[in-house]
Design a protein around this motif. Sequence first.
Motif, PDB file in Angstrom:
ATOM      1  N   PRO A  53       0.421  -0.967  -0.215  1.00 18.50           N
ATOM      2  CA  PRO A  53       0.088  -0.389   0.278  1.00 18.50           C
ATOM      3  C   PRO A  53       1.093   1.121  -0.036  1.00 18.50           C
ATOM      4  O   PRO A  53       2.266   1.547   0.359  1.00 18.50           O
ATOM      5  CB  PRO A  53      -0.914   0.049   1.342  1.00 18.50           C
ATOM      6  CG  PRO A  53      -0.184  -1.015   2.485  1.00 18.50           C
ATOM      7  CD  PRO A  53       0.758  -2.259   1.141  1.00 18.50           C
ATOM      8  N   TRP A  54       0.205   2.013  -0.891  1.00 18.51           N
ATOM      9  CA  TRP A  54       0.894   3.530  -0.198  1.00 18.51           C
ATOM     10  C   TRP A  54       0.871   4.002   0.972  1.00 18.51           C
ATOM     11  O   TRP A  54      -0.263   4.466   1.221  1.00 18.51           O
ATOM     12  CB  TRP A  54       0.976   4.290  -1.691  1.00 18.51           C
ATOM     13  CG  TRP A  54       1.191   5.864  -2.039  1.00 18.51           C
ATOM     14  CD1 TRP A  54       2.136   6.091  -1.977  1.00 18.51           C
ATOM     15  CD2 TRP A  54       0.603   7.069  -1.480  1.00 18.51           C
ATOM     16  NE1 TRP A  54       2.528   7.620  -2.004  1.00 18.51           N
ATOM     17  CE2 TRP A  54       1.421   7.692  -1.409  1.00 18.51           C
ATOM     18  CE3 TRP A  54      -0.744   7.522  -0.589  1.00 18.51           C
ATOM     19  CZ2 TRP A  54       1.339   9.117  -1.490  1.00 18.51           C
ATOM     20  CZ3 TRP A  54      -0.999   8.608  -0.504  1.00 18.51           C
ATOM     21  CH2 TRP A  54      -0.307   9.690  -1.387  1.00 18.51           C
ATOM     22  N   VAL A  55       1.331   4.241   1.658  1.00 19.11           N
ATOM     23  CA  VAL A  55       1.446   5.888   2.828  1.00 19.11           C
ATOM     24  C   VAL A  55       1.852   6.909   2.442  1.00 19.11           C
ATOM     25  O   VAL A  55       2.527   7.091   2.056  1.00 19.11           O
ATOM     26  CB  VAL A  55       2.427   5.360   3.744  1.00 19.11           C
ATOM     27  CG1 VAL A  55       1.814   6.230   4.639  1.00 19.11           C
ATOM     28  CG2 VAL A  55       1.730   3.799   4.493  1.00 19.11           C
ATOM     29  N   GLY A  56       0.922   7.925   2.149  1.00 20.59           N
ATOM     30  CA  GLY A  56       1.194   9.712   2.157  1.00 20.59           C
ATOM     31  C   GLY A  56       2.250  10.183   3.473  1.00 20.59           C
ATOM     32  O   GLY A  56       1.183  11.371   4.454  1.00 20.59           O
ATOM     33  N   VAL A  57       3.422   9.470   3.335  1.00 18.77           N
ATOM     34  CA  VAL A  57       4.210  10.529   4.962  1.00 18.77           C
ATOM     35  C   VAL A  57       5.247  11.250   4.587  1.00 18.77           C
ATOM     36  O   VAL A  57       6.107  10.618   3.296  1.00 18.77           O
ATOM     37  CB  VAL A  57       4.649   9.514   5.467  1.00 18.77           C
ATOM     38  CG1 VAL A  57       5.422  10.395   6.680  1.00 18.77           C
ATOM     39  CG2 VAL A  57       3.441   9.227   6.210  1.00 18.77           C
ATOM     40  N   LEU A  58       5.256  12.512   4.629  1.00 21.52           N
ATOM     41  CA  LEU A  58       5.651  13.236   4.054  1.00 21.52           C
ATOM     42  C   LEU A  58       7.417  13.958   5.508  1.00 21.52           C
ATOM     43  O   LEU A  58       7.183  14.785   5.824  1.00 21.52           O
ATOM     44  CB  LEU A  58       5.853  14.842   3.377  1.00 21.52           C
ATOM     45  CG  LEU A  58       4.341  14.473   2.743  1.00 21.52           C
ATOM     46  CD1 LEU A  58       3.306  15.517   2.349  1.00 21.52           C
ATOM     47  CD2 LEU A  58       4.639  13.750   1.560  1.00 21.52           C
ATOM     48  N   THR A  59       8.563  13.629   4.507  1.00 20.60           N
ATOM     49  CA  THR A  59       9.466  14.602   5.044  1.00 20.60           C
ATOM     50  C   THR A  59       9.364  15.698   6.258  1.00 20.60           C
ATOM     51  O   THR A  59      10.139  15.532   7.318  1.00 20.60           O
ATOM     52  CB  THR A  59      10.629  13.702   5.139  1.00 20.60           C
ATOM     53  OG1 THR A  59      10.598  14.166   3.863  1.00 20.60           O
ATOM     54  CG2 THR A  59      10.959  12.339   4.125  1.00 20.60           C
ATOM     55  N   HIS A  60       9.110  16.073   5.560  1.00 16.79           N
ATOM     56  CA  HIS A  60       8.823  18.027   6.024  1.00 16.79           C
ATOM     57  C   HIS A  60       7.288  18.153   6.504  1.00 16.79           C
ATOM     58  O   HIS A  60       7.221  19.220   6.893  1.00 16.79           O
ATOM     59  CB  HIS A  60       9.113  18.709   4.808  1.00 16.79           C
ATOM     60  CG  HIS A  60       7.954  18.956   3.857  1.00 16.79           C
ATOM     61  ND1 HIS A  60       7.696  18.013   2.950  1.00 16.79           N
ATOM     62  CD2 HIS A  60       6.511  19.616   3.674  1.00 16.79           C
ATOM     63  CE1 HIS A  60       6.371  18.109   2.419  1.00 16.79           C
ATOM     64  NE2 HIS A  60       6.098  18.970   2.443  1.00 16.79           N
ATOM     65  N   LEU A  61       7.273  17.211   6.740  1.00 14.54           N
ATOM     66  CA  LEU A  61       5.557  17.462   7.898  1.00 14.54           C
ATOM     67  C   LEU A  61       5.508  15.914   8.599  1.00 14.54           C
ATOM     68  O   LEU A  61       5.189  14.644   8.378  1.00 14.54           O
ATOM     69  CB  LEU A  61       4.710  17.393   6.882  1.00 14.54           C
ATOM     70  CG  LEU A  61       4.045  18.413   6.080  1.00 14.54           C
ATOM     71  CD1 LEU A  61       2.669  18.188   5.098  1.00 14.54           C
ATOM     72  CD2 LEU A  61       4.031  19.501   6.721  1.00 14.54           C
TER      73      LEU A  61
END
Length: 218
Positions: A93-101
């Motif tokens: 699955p795709w997980v929308g985790v952003l390193t800048h948030l």
Amino acid sequence: MKIVEDSPSTLTALDRPNSYIGRSVPRPNLARLTQGRAQYVSDVTLPRIAHVAFVRSPHAHAAIKKIDSAAEKKSPSVVAIVTAEDLTKIITPWVGVLTHLKGIKSAPQYPLATGRARWQGEAVVAVVARTRAEAEDACELVEIEYEELTPVTDPETALDPKTPIIHPELGDNLCFERVHTAGDPDKGFKDADAVVETTFVFGRQTGVTAEKESGFDD
């Protein structure tokens, strides 16, 4: 002869020869499109090609209790009928985790709804057939039993303890929070002659392309 100062230029950055702002820009492929000579993805025919159509949830929030596709599987035109149960075995699955948030929460996202539908129109079943028409016809015959759940549509009450949690594994409906504090806000409010409160609503986070413009569709 009377000498006067030169008039200030009325040209701006928007008047540059290569600027498209405020101008009608002709599309180079417009004639081909309007004459019906354009080729889209759905016009392409390749060996062993198949078409997919989706059965989508009519509910904004519902548990998926049962999927019955036995009849469609017997159709000679149907290549495959795929559910989330099939995909979870082979897809990460795709997980929308952003390193800048830092701290952002994102539930694992699969191509098809897993366990429950969380928005109206979410794809629940994929039907693959020899033609697009046959795939769409087979979608009409798929029977899905739903248990309707309370949808969450108001961001003002989304964090209320009484509001249903859309992704229970995340603990709450808060995706991300960032607090900026400078100085002494409490003292500032206390000493202020007037305090004005208002709510700002941002209807859009970012702009994205319209895939249907390019002929891509499900």
